[in-house]
Design an enzyme around this catalytic site. Structure first.
Site, PDB file in Angstrom:
ATOM      1  N   ALA A  20     134.616  37.204 -18.308  1.00  0.00           N
ATOM      2  CA  ALA A  20     135.433  36.006 -18.070  1.00  0.00           C
ATOM      3  C   ALA A  20     136.921  36.359 -18.138  1.00  0.00           C
ATOM      4  O   ALA A  20     137.724  35.620 -18.664  1.00  0.00           O
ATOM      5  CB  ALA A  20     135.106  34.920 -19.094  1.00  0.00           C
ATOM      6  N   ARG A 117     128.413  47.969 -16.931  1.00  0.00           N
ATOM      7  CA  ARG A 117     127.925  47.788 -15.558  1.00  0.00           C
ATOM      8  C   ARG A 117     126.587  48.468 -15.339  1.00  0.00           C
ATOM      9  O   ARG A 117     125.706  47.941 -14.654  1.00  0.00           O
ATOM     10  CB  ARG A 117     128.931  48.378 -14.570  1.00  0.00           C
ATOM     11  CG  ARG A 117     130.214  47.581 -14.441  1.00  0.00           C
ATOM     12  CD  ARG A 117     131.147  48.287 -13.497  1.00  0.00           C
ATOM     13  NE  ARG A 117     132.512  47.892 -13.703  1.00  0.00           N
ATOM     14  CZ  ARG A 117     133.313  47.425 -12.751  1.00  0.00           C
ATOM     15  NH1 ARG A 117     132.863  47.297 -11.541  1.00  0.00           N
ATOM     16  NH2 ARG A 117     134.548  47.103 -13.025  1.00  0.00           N
ATOM     17  N   CYS A 153     121.211  50.817  -5.663  1.00  0.00           N
ATOM     18  CA  CYS A 153     121.536  50.171  -6.927  1.00  0.00           C
ATOM     19  C   CYS A 153     122.938  50.648  -7.308  1.00  0.00           C
ATOM     20  O   CYS A 153     123.477  51.537  -6.672  1.00  0.00           O
ATOM     21  CB  CYS A 153     120.517  50.508  -8.016  1.00  0.00           C
ATOM     22  SG  CYS A 153     120.782  52.098  -8.841  1.00  0.00           S
ATOM     23  N   CYS A 168     146.597  68.312 -20.925  1.00  0.00           N
ATOM     24  CA  CYS A 168     146.758  67.525 -22.135  1.00  0.00           C
ATOM     25  C   CYS A 168     146.860  68.283 -23.437  1.00  0.00           C
ATOM     26  O   CYS A 168     146.320  67.901 -24.440  1.00  0.00           O
ATOM     27  CB  CYS A 168     145.703  66.437 -22.230  1.00  0.00           C
ATOM     28  SG  CYS A 168     144.108  66.957 -21.708  1.00  0.00           S
ATOM     29  N   CYS A 478     116.860  53.822  -9.998  1.00  0.00           N
ATOM     30  CA  CYS A 478     116.044  52.868  -9.232  1.00  0.00           C
ATOM     31  C   CYS A 478     114.891  53.536  -8.501  1.00  0.00           C
ATOM     32  O   CYS A 478     114.021  52.866  -7.985  1.00  0.00           O
ATOM     33  CB  CYS A 478     116.909  52.049  -8.275  1.00  0.00           C
ATOM     34  SG  CYS A 478     117.587  52.957  -6.888  1.00  0.00           S
TER      35      CYS A 478
END
Lengths: 694, 293
Positions: A20, A117, A153, A168, A478
């Site tokens: 949301a 996800r 999928c 880094c 899948c």
């Protein structure tokens, strides 16, 4: 289009929204307006101030409250007769099981992380519910539809793990790094193309940290500072203020050291510069040659006397527009002003400061320092606004993109609900294109990849629909294809298998590992004490020494009961692993291999799924950009109109060889009808720095 | 709520350090003026920026007035005001106040009129129209003479674009347009012309009108030497029959339009030139350059 009666049929649909936030608010609003009557929303976050300018259903008074609940209340105000059920919870919670998902006609994701996800993808497959996935990053957006058995999928194409960037060294926790760059002066140029980004990283993680952060931290600027060749006192810390030095003198000294002396020293090593453009040293007196270097007195007095409630170098210098690109001189002035302001007004914080994108003085300092360094290396300078975006790891969220994507999501949701046949089109996928991208990645200090994108519209097709692709027959999610794991079964422990493969790469939250009929490991809150002890013991055992030994040729089964995902893994014993390229000590096959490109030396099938190709990225996530740290996987999925994957409309009977079926994710030239390429990656003409995605 | 004006405001205010010039109407930082000459109805009508509001909001008051209140709430920093009256009757000076004008659901006559007034001013007023019918949408952009700078490689390049007015654009003979031009362009022109001839309000058509519309299409195609198949019956039927806006399409168009207005105001980014079409059925969002330059 669908007729009135078809649209009123939407009233019967039950929709689940996951997320949301930015997309979520737009989506909920559009769903409600479009006639959906039964909407459920899951979001575990609470509202923060930084959400307010974009997630428009929320107000100041809502800060701290559940996003799902407030969103629901807001929408009910203008659609009081619909049903919205909010869940302030984590979608990975076990209560959101397959039966929960089965009640929905379609699931719409507005998430910002790969982990969730994948989880939702698996549950939708298990429940056989269509999933509409989406993401936005700046001006780019994507909507894809996933229907079990008909389309790919979400995981049919690999989403590479975030890359850590070889540069880094600049944090103080070397363990997160892959490899060390010894000479910080090479930072800006070694990684061709990402010049300015490196200047930012240098300015933020080295210089800022050195001057204002924890002195005890190892900092690679020390490498230079203690240069034996020039200093007789090896332990002298250049950054320690000297006894009788005032702030301006100190600042001058620091400036000359990092921008002048260090560069000078680096230049003395001819080897380094054989194939690189040489930087030039920059000294204060040459930049500010036409004005007296204020050692003391006026400038400082005014600093001290000024009641600067908002400490800002820009304000102090009368620089008004953060989108202006300052000259070297102006940058130098900002550098000094900011440094002085820190030392005179924020003395207490020095030694403890970490960079915060909302700390405007810090941003000013980092911008200035990065720009001066850029000037030295002949890299284009950037405005504060741009520098802030990079330094803050933000891809500026663009609300309009969310609105567009939300609209497209609803269109696809309606199509999938009404049964595609009713419309004269198929389920489609979209890219918001027409934007030419430059993207490059760098690792932030936590080793996470970030992609910074610029926009440049260039084509006729702004919204490009793409036909969805058939399921990948080798997708372990899948298509239940077994995986292959190469591992030294005499050295690796079960724990390594669980951590490096099962929970991370395979994305299982509550895994269960069996060998034949014996249970080697499981996670659950309903276990007996002795079972827990047994599993704990197993974790520490080497694979070949487990009660039911895992050796070459063994097939183990890994499953997640909640996700209803079962994987078989064939084990192959291998003695040696390359420490650099295969740091996990094991290699998992069965991920759809990333395509090899010219620039990609190490993209082979054998990758751990992690450090795959540099350029021409395979599918990666386009995430919902948020104000907070946007963790964006490097590279973005490129779908071209002329893709070689087999589309749903193709004759399904032809037995195309595996290679053809495999998506070639290399950005392709558009077909001649002018359809756009979404060039999201390397291969673009970049706008500034060239664009190697590493 | 339509995403248009909201997202603009949000975009404009996203970064607290962005500052736009004061007299911007849209994109929220300065002020936003809404105009409508209708009471609240189910259809969205406005001459400036539009917000199709909750259909259930009854009671008196103008649409713009309602929207104004709500908008103020979203962001107290934005000065939102209402201008009453018929947009067509405002004189040129009225538009002087604005940098950007966006009109929606206006008749052909009103579009031409407002566009011309914007062009008459000495300062440039960006002009946009946006229309949604069925699950299609059309945006038109007129930035007159637009100069902007953009970065290419290491240098900054000056660009200049010359836009046509709406009237100029639609006057271009159809046969001289590229063959691939979106069918939606032609279809919208047919419907627009029909409403003009029949003196209808925008969107005031129904299935009964279809035969006449098809006939008009045939006449226009003949006049323009365009093959009738370029404007399919089915497309016209959709535009004539379901005239209500389709919210997801509004959201899409609103987002695109919002981005354009921001670009024009900030002077950054290649602006859209000069038409944008979207059809949810095939999912394509296309830019067409239909102009005299």
């Amino acid at each position: 289009m669908a007729s009135g009666q078809q649209l009123s049929a939407i009233k019967g649909a039950k929709v689940l929204m996951v997320g949301a936030g930015g997309i979520g608010c737009e989506l909920l609003k559009t769903l409600a307006l479009s006639g959906f009557h039964d909407i459920h929303i899951i979001d575990m976050d609470t509202i923060e101030v930084s959400n307010l300018n974009r997630q428009f259903l929320f107000r100041q008074s809502h800060v701290g409250q559940s996003k799902a609940k407030v969103a629901r209340d807001a929408v009910l105000r203008f659609r009081p007769n619909i049903s919205i059920t909010p869940y302030h919870a984590n979608v990975k919670d076990s209560s959101f099981n397959v039966d929960f998902f089965k009640q929905f006609s379609v699931v719409l994701n507005g998430l910002d992380n790969l982990d969730a996800r994948r989880h939702v993808n698996r549950l939708c497959l298990a429940a056989d519910v269509p999933l509409v996935e989406s993401g936005t990053t700046g001006f780019l957006g994507q909507v894809t539809v996933h229907i079990k058995g008909q389309t790919e999928c979400y995981e049919c194409q690999p989403k590479p793990a975030p890359k850590t960037y070889p540069v880094c060294t600049i944090t103080s926790t070397p363990s997160k790094m892959k490899g060390v760059v010894k000479d910080p002066d090479l930072l800006s140029i070694d990684h061709h193309g990402t010049g300015f980004v490196h200047c930012i990283v240098w300015a933020k993680d080295l210089l800022f940290a050195k001057l204002f952060g924890d002195k005890k931290q190892d900092n690679d600027l020390n490498v230079r500072s203690n240069d034996a060749a020039t200093s007789s006192d090896h332990s002298e810390d250049i950054f320690e203020p000297k006894k009788d030095e005032d702030i301006q003198q100190y600042a001058n000294r620091v400036y000359d050291h990092v921008f002048g002396h260090n560069i000078q020293t680096a230049l003395s090593n001819e080897e380094t510069w054989k194939n690189r453009n040489k930087p030039r040293p920059i000294y204060v007196k040459e930049v500010l040659s036409d004005e007296p270097i204020q050692q003391n007195g006026n400038a400082e007095k005014s600093l001290v006397n000024d009641n600067l409630s908002s400490l800002s170098a820009m304000t102090y210098l009368g620089l008004k527009n953060p989108q202006d690109i300052w000259s070297l001189k102006e940058n130098t002035r900002v550098f000094f002003a900011a440094l002085k302001l820190f030392f005179s007004k924020r003395q207490k914080e020095i030694g403890n400061l970490t960079f915060d994108k909302d700390d405007s003085l810090a941003v000013e300092f980092v911008t200035a320092a990065a720009n001066i360094r850029a000037a030295s290396f002949n890299i284009p300078l950037h405005s504060l606004f741009e520098a802030k975006g990079i330094a803050g790891n933000i891809v500026h969220a663009v609300a309009t993109t969310n609105a567009i994507i939300a609209g497209l999501i609803v269109i696809e949701a309606i199509k999938s609900y009404l049964d595609v046949a009713m419309w004269t089109c198929r389920v489609t996928c979209y890219n918001i294109s027409g934007m030419k991208w430059t993207s490059f990645s760098v690792a932030g200090t936590d080793g996470v990849g970030m992609t910074y994108c610029l926009e440049h519209p260039s084509r006729k097709m702004l919204l490009m629909p793409v036909e969805p692709f058939e399921p990948n027959e080798s997708c372990y999610v899948c298509s239940e294809t077994p995986l292959l794991l190469e591992v030294n079964t005499n050295r690796a422990k079960l724990r390594d298998l669980v951590e490096k493969v099962v929970t991370s790469k395979l994305g299982m939250s509550l895994p269960l590992i069996t060998h034949g009929s014996s249970l080697l490991y499981e996670v659950g809150d309903d276990l007996e004490e002795d079972e827990v002890a047994n599993y704990a013991a197993n974790l520490e055992k080497v694979l070949s020494e487990l009660p039911y030994a895992i050796t070459g040729g063994t097939i183990i089964t890994v499953e997640d009961l909640q996700q209803e995902l079962v994987c078989n893994i064939n084990i192959k014993h291998r003695e040696e692993f390359d420490e650099e390229k295969e740091p996990d000590g094991m290699v998992l096959h069965g991920w759809t291999p990333a395509p090899a490109t010219e620039k990609n030396e190490d993209a082979t099938d054998n990758n751990n799924g992690a450090s795959t190709s540099s350029a021409a990225k395979p599918a990666a996530d386009v995430m919902e950009a948020d104000d907070e740290l946007s963790i964006i996987e490097p590279g973005i999925e490129t779908i071209s109109a002329g893709g070689k994957k087999r589309k749903l409309s193709d004759v399904p009977n032809s037995e195309a060889p595996l290679d053809e079926k495999r998506a070639k994710k290399i950005p392709e030239k558009p077909e001649s009808d002018g359809d756009v390429i979404v060039m999201l990656d390397d291969g673009n003409d970049d706008i500034r720095d060239s664009s190697t995605v590493v | 709520m339509n995403g248009e004006e909201l997202t603009e405001q949000e975009t404009a205010l996203y970064d607290r350090q962005i500052r736009f010039c004061k007299n911007i109407v849209l994109a929220g930082v300065g002020s936003l003026t809404l105009n409508d000459d209708n009471p609240v109805t189910e259809e969205a009508l406005a001459a400036n920026f539009l917000i199709p509001f909750d259909e259930n909001m009854g009671g008196g008051g103008s649409l713009a007035g309602l929207c104004c209140d709500c908008l103020k709430d979203f962001n107290p920093m934005v000065h939102v005001s209402v201008e009453k009256g018929d947009l067509s009757s405002f004189d040129v000076d009225f538009f002087q106040k604005f940098d950007v004008v966006v009109i929606s659901c206006c008749s052909l006559a009103a579009k031409k009129l407002v566009n011309e007034k914007c062009r008459k001013l000495s300062k440039r007023v960006a002009f946009y129209t946006v229309d949604c019918r069925d699950s299609c949408g059309e945006i038109f952009v007129d930035l007159q003479k637009y100069a902007y700078a953009k970065k290419k490689a290491d240098e900054t390049v000056e660009c200049q674009l010359q836009y046509s007015s709406f009237e100029e654009a639609i006057a271009i003979p159809w046969r001289s347009l590229p063959k691939r031009v979106s069918k939606l362009y032609f279809a919208m022109r047919v419907v627009e012309r029909f409403e003009e001839v029949e003196r209808r309000k925008p969107g005031e058509t129904s299935i009964e009108d279809l035969p006449k519309v098809l006939k008009l299409r045939n006449e226009l195609c003949l006049a323009h030497s365009l093959n009738e198949s370029q404007i399919p019956d089915s497309l016209l039927e959709r535009l004539v029959v379901s005239t209500k806006e389709f919210p997801p399409v509004s959201a899409v168009l609103g987002g695109i339009l919002g981005q354009e207005v921001i670009k024009a105001i900030s002077g950054k980014g290649d602006p859209l030139k000069n038409f944008f079409f979207f059809d949810a059925v095939d999912g394509k969002g296309l830019i067409e350059d239909i102009s005299t330059s």
